[in-house]
Design an enzyme around this catalytic site. Structure first.
Site, short mmCIF file in Angstrom:
data_model
loop_
_atom_site.label_atom_id
_atom_site.label_comp_id
_atom_site.label_asym_id
_atom_site.label_seq_id
_atom_site.Cartn_x
_atom_site.Cartn_y
_atom_site.Cartn_z
N TYR A 1 40.11 22.10 10.46
CA TYR A 1 40.13 21.97 11.93
C TYR A 1 41.55 21.62 12.39
O TYR A 1 41.83 20.46 12.73
CB TYR A 1 39.17 20.86 12.37
CG TYR A 1 37.77 20.97 11.82
CD1 TYR A 1 36.94 22.05 12.16
CD2 TYR A 1 37.26 19.99 10.97
CE1 TYR A 1 35.65 22.13 11.65
CE2 TYR A 1 35.97 20.07 10.47
CZ TYR A 1 35.17 21.14 10.81
OH TYR A 1 33.89 21.21 10.30
N TRP B 1 40.08 18.22 18.74
CA TRP B 1 38.67 18.35 19.14
C TRP B 1 38.26 17.23 20.08
O TRP B 1 38.69 16.07 19.91
CB TRP B 1 37.77 18.30 17.90
CG TRP B 1 37.21 19.65 17.54
CD1 TRP B 1 35.97 20.12 17.86
CD2 TRP B 1 37.86 20.69 16.80
NE1 TRP B 1 35.81 21.39 17.36
CE2 TRP B 1 36.95 21.78 16.72
CE3 TRP B 1 39.11 20.85 16.24
CZ2 TRP B 1 37.25 22.97 16.07
CZ3 TRP B 1 39.42 22.02 15.59
CH2 TRP B 1 38.50 23.07 15.52
N TRP C 1 35.20 15.38 21.07
CA TRP C 1 34.59 14.06 20.78
C TRP C 1 35.22 13.41 19.56
O TRP C 1 35.22 12.19 19.44
CB TRP C 1 33.07 14.11 20.74
CG TRP C 1 32.36 14.70 19.55
CD1 TRP C 1 32.82 15.65 18.71
CD2 TRP C 1 31.05 14.35 19.09
NE1 TRP C 1 31.87 15.95 17.77
CE2 TRP C 1 30.77 15.17 17.97
CE3 TRP C 1 30.07 13.46 19.51
CZ2 TRP C 1 29.56 15.11 17.28
CZ3 TRP C 1 28.86 13.41 18.81
CH2 TRP C 1 28.61 14.21 17.71
N TYR D 1 41.86 29.16 12.21
CA TYR D 1 40.50 28.76 12.59
C TYR D 1 39.85 29.90 13.36
O TYR D 1 40.52 30.74 13.94
CB TYR D 1 40.59 27.49 13.47
CG TYR D 1 39.24 26.97 13.92
CD1 TYR D 1 38.43 26.27 13.04
CD2 TYR D 1 38.78 27.21 15.22
CE1 TYR D 1 37.18 25.80 13.45
CE2 TYR D 1 37.54 26.75 15.63
CZ TYR D 1 36.74 26.04 14.74
OH TYR D 1 35.51 25.59 15.14
N GLY E 1 27.81 19.08 19.25
CA GLY E 1 28.54 18.45 18.15
C GLY E 1 27.76 18.52 16.84
O GLY E 1 28.29 18.24 15.78
N ASP F 1 26.25 21.26 15.30
CA ASP F 1 26.13 22.71 15.39
C ASP F 1 24.85 23.35 14.85
O ASP F 1 24.09 23.95 15.59
CB ASP F 1 27.34 23.34 14.68
CG ASP F 1 28.63 22.65 15.08
OD1 ASP F 1 28.59 21.80 15.99
OD2 ASP F 1 29.67 22.97 14.49
N TRP G 1 24.76 19.91 9.29
CA TRP G 1 23.93 19.06 10.16
C TRP G 1 22.45 19.18 9.84
O TRP G 1 21.60 18.81 10.62
CB TRP G 1 24.19 19.41 11.64
CG TRP G 1 25.58 19.06 12.07
CD1 TRP G 1 26.66 19.92 12.12
CD2 TRP G 1 26.08 17.78 12.47
NE1 TRP G 1 27.79 19.25 12.54
CE2 TRP G 1 27.46 17.94 12.77
CE3 TRP G 1 25.51 16.53 12.62
CZ2 TRP G 1 28.27 16.88 13.20
CZ3 TRP G 1 26.32 15.47 13.05
CH2 TRP G 1 27.67 15.65 13.33
N GLU H 1 33.92 14.52 5.31
CA GLU H 1 33.35 14.87 6.61
C GLU H 1 31.88 14.42 6.70
O GLU H 1 31.45 13.86 7.69
CB GLU H 1 33.46 16.39 6.79
CG GLU H 1 33.14 16.91 8.17
CD GLU H 1 33.26 18.43 8.24
OE1 GLU H 1 33.57 19.07 7.20
OE2 GLU H 1 33.03 19.00 9.32
C1 9WN Z 1 32.89 23.50 16.03
C2 9WN Z 1 35.55 18.99 14.47
C3 9WN Z 1 34.18 19.52 14.74
C4 9WN Z 1 33.18 18.43 15.14
C5 9WN Z 1 31.77 18.96 15.20
C6 9WN Z 1 31.43 19.64 13.89
C7 9WN Z 1 32.43 20.75 13.60
C8 9WN Z 1 33.20 22.85 14.70
C9 9WN Z 1 33.09 23.85 13.58
O1 9WN Z 1 33.73 20.20 13.57
O2 9WN Z 1 32.28 21.75 14.57
O3 9WN Z 1 33.09 22.60 17.07
O4 9WN Z 1 33.96 24.70 13.50
O5 9WN Z 1 32.18 23.79 12.77
O6 9WN Z 1 30.17 20.16 13.93
O7 9WN Z 1 30.88 17.93 15.48
O8 9WN Z 1 33.53 17.93 16.38
O9 9WN Z 1 35.47 17.94 13.56
#
Ligand code: 9WN
Length: 690
Positions: free
Chosen positions: A30, A34, A36, A83, A169, A171, A364, A407
């Site tokens: 990531y 992001w 939250w 990404y 959040g 997914d 999740w 994570e």
């Molecule tokens: C899509 C960044 C994010 C979290 C989410 C988690 C995951 C993203 C993804 O990663 O989601 O937003 O690409 O899978 O599900 O809660 O904010 O850490």
């Protein structure tokens, strides 16, 4: 302090992910900012670096849309290509509301930010320095909430909808399956795309391709409507009311009320928002029969009866009624979500682990997430489910200490999954570790007792009653006082002080002065009496010396404050000494020193002594006062063991003792087999348990 090493490790994770302006959740998986995540990350920073916490949220809010929406992702122009989906796919420039020259996605996420901002203020060493930031961000937070209440509140009842699983959040939570199935991927047109996530992380731990096709279908729909909320609402097959999103919104509304008061704004709006959403969540999303809050499928007009951790979040939002909270607790503390004392289960998994499609590995759909458990921990604490809260606290600390800052974590064996060096796992670990680490900083001014102070000389001293009658009165009053004025480990000292029982208690202890009450018929009677006497003497001393913060305020608390019994004076330490002759190592765990570290206060009865000593010990060993880290070959234990070296004079004795109370197989096997265990001591929390 042994926790310090791990705090440093966590800080290194955040340093690695810090870009200079904000923190990425993880460098490879990531590589952008992001929504939250930054809220949770800022909570971690607020403990030790207020400036960074502020910068984190400033950067995020600079990307706020004109309509108030706070985007799920703020893209780093220099990190594009790693990404999916990125700005070329989102095409948010089609919307008149998207910010110019800042690249973002076109959806939002759970609005934890108001809550995080208040934490930044509360945890700051110099609170005044935070005020300009509060003034800058407050209108932006209001605008974000206003967007939700104006554009995402179709029934005007404060229940805010989300329109994409990424907005929750969580997914690929099983909660969204029934709605997503509505998108028949064989019938609808799905644009071309290439996933990147499952090249970085084992696909077994990530959502399936079919999930991604549906995620992408929804994004395609949004851009087709140029991110116009009304048009999307009319056509979108995914319109869901999520208990997690709405609970977090309430927590932030509550924080906004406090922030408004700090900076002299009118708190009326967030107050009204809080009540409206809270009422609707309570009335419309709760299933009394299933003891959980459900998400709501707006299109079908019915609850989605799938049990996930999101269903307990009204505890975090402070919106569950007392009755609902009791039911939630029953469900949360069951085999579905990890019961206290259950073997081989850590914290709360994200999905009911008794379901056939539960997975302890997949994203999740079952693993343990630190942010979810951290919120549940806050909620359980708020509703005073102390033991359960402590159990989560232990897991949030132990999981990253044992397995690394992953994570998410396997719900049965704890192993870390997804990406490693994940920011919110580090940040929220820091938040709890600081509680532990800071609690021992001496915050109180010390007073001296001076000369020995005898607390029980204010009565007649001469009594016609016999020893048995006096003891009976003592036991009866002690039981009443403890039962009525202490709950879940906290004691209402003021309540006791004003109670009729306390007055009578004074009378009884004054009769000790000239009576030989210390000759007992049985060992059980003597132990029970001495423990109760110790615990009551602590309470009596706290009240009489008007102690506000900690018994440590008083130099000589354990040695110079005394009760006179049959002409001889006894301090707390003297009573502790007297108990040594029984050579029972469980006794120290039943002596409550008026502190937060101690197990809950209980009246000890001679008949149930065995059971009660066991419970007190078990409570202590299964509390955050004992952290067992097999992978690190370490055990971190309370200083209490060191003070009681009379019982615990070798590492071997300590290990043999604690292993009797450990349920988890891996931990017990470690304690049984490992010869070379490193024992470190955790500081004792002397804060008053009031
Ligand atoms: C899509 C960044 C994010 C979290 C989410 C988690 C995951 C993203 C993804 O990663 O989601 O937003 O690409 O899978 O599900 O809660 O904010 O850490």
């Amino acid at each position: 302090m042994p926790i310090q090493d791990y705090i440093e490790k966590a800080k290194r994770v955040l340093d690695k992910n810090w870009t200079g302006e904000y923190t990425v959740p993880s460098v490879h998986l990531y590589p952008h900012q992001w929504n939250w995540d930054s809220g949770f990350i800022a909570i971690g920073y607020s403990r030790y670096d207020t400036d960074r916490a502020i910068k984190e949220l400033e950067h995020l809010f600079k990307a706020q849309w004109k309509n108030g929406m706070l985007p799920q992702i703020v893209f780093n122009k220099n990190a594009l290509g790693k990404y999916f989906p990125e700005p070329d796919f989102w095409k948010t420039e089609l919307s008149p509301d998207a910010p110019k020259n800042i690249l973002t996605s076109g959806i939002t996420m759970p609005p934890i930010h108001g809550y995080a901002v208040l934490k930044i203020y509360e945890n700051a060493k110099d609170k005044d320095k935070v005020i300009p930031f509060l003034k800058w961000i407050y209108p932006k937070l209001i605008k974000l909430h206003e967007y939700l209440y104006l554009e995402r509140n179709p029934d005007d009842n404060g229940l805010i909808y989300i329109r994409h699983p990424w907005e929750s959040g969580m997914d690929n939570s099983p909660m969204w399956d029934p709605i997503l199935e509505r998108i028949d991927i064989n019938k609808v047109k799905i644009p071309e795309f290439k996933r990147k996530d499952n090249k970085i992380v084992d696909p077994e731990q990530r959502p399936k391709d079919i999930d991604y096709k549906r995620y992408v279908y929804l994004v395609d729909l949004f851009r087709k409507h140029k991110y116009n909320e009304k048009k999307i609402f009319e056509e979108c097959p995914f319109i869901a009311i999520d208990p997690l999103f709405n609970s977090i919104l309430c927590a932030s509304n509550e924080a906004l009320v406090k922030i408004a008061e700090i900076i002299g704004e009118d708190p009326k709006k967030p107050e009204e928002w809080f009540s409206m959403t809270a009422r609707s969540v309570r009335d419309l999303l709760f299933s009394s029969e299933k003891k959980i809050f459900y998400a709501y499928d707006y299109i079908e007009g019915k609850l989605i009866e799938v049990e996930t951790a999101a269903g307990f979040m009204p505890l975090f939002g402070g919106i569950a009624s007392t009755q609902q909270a009791l039911k939630l607790y029953e469900h949360l503390n069951s085999l579905s979500f990890c019961k206290l004392g259950e073997k081989n289960c850590f914290a709360i998994p994200n999905y009911d682990k008794q379901k056939d499609d539960f997975s302890s590995k997949n994203y999740w759909r079952g693993p343990i997430w630190i942010n979810i458990n951290w919120m549940l921990y806050q909620g359980l604490k708020r509703y005073k489910f102390k033991q359960k809260a402590e159990h989560l606290e232990i897991s949030i600390m132990e999981l990253p200490m044992r397995f690394g800052f992953y994570e998410y974590f396997d719900s049965f064996i704890g192993k870390g999954y997804g990406t490693k060096d994940f920011s919110w796992s580090a940040a929220l670990f820091i938040d709890l570790a600081y509680d532990m680490y800071e609690k021992n900083e001496q915050k109180w001014k010390i007073r001296k007792v001076g000369k020995p102070l005898i607390l029980n000389l204010n009565g007649e001293h001469i009594s016609i009653e016999n020893r048995e009658e006096i003891l009976k009165d003592f036991n009866c009053l002690t039981k009443k006082i403890i039962d009525q004025y202490s709950k879940n480990g906290t004691v209402d000292y003021n309540g006791i002080k004003l109670s009729p029982e306390y007055k009578l208690y004074q009378n009884v202890i004054s009769k000790f002065v000239n009576k030989d009450i210390l000759s007992f018929q049985s060992k059980e009677e003597e132990i029970a009496f001495l423990i109760n006497l110790y615990n009551m003497m602590v309470i009596d001393s706290i009240i009489k010396l008007n102690i506000q913060n900690s018994v440590k305020e008083i130099d000589g608390f354990f040695t110079d404050i005394k009760y006179r019994i049959n002409g001889k004076d006894y301090s707390l330490d003297d009573i502790r000494e007297k108990l040594k002759k029984f050579n029972d190592p469980r006794i120290p765990f039943a002596l409550v020193k008026g502190t937060n570290s101690a197990p809950p206060l209980r009246f000890i009865s001679k008949k149930e002594l065995e059971k009660q000593l066991d419970t007190a010990t078990k409570d202590f060993i299964r509390s955050p006062e004992v952290l067992i880290l097999p992978e690190e070959k370490k055990v971190l234990i309370s200083e209490l063991f060191r003070w009681n070296s009379y019982y615990f004079d070798s590492n071997e004795k300590i290990i043999n003792f604690i292993k009797k109370y450990v349920k988890d197989d891996i931990k017990r096997e470690f304690l049984e087999k490992e010869k070379d265990i490193d024992i470190r001591y955790l500081l004792y929390d002397w804060t008053l348990n009031n």
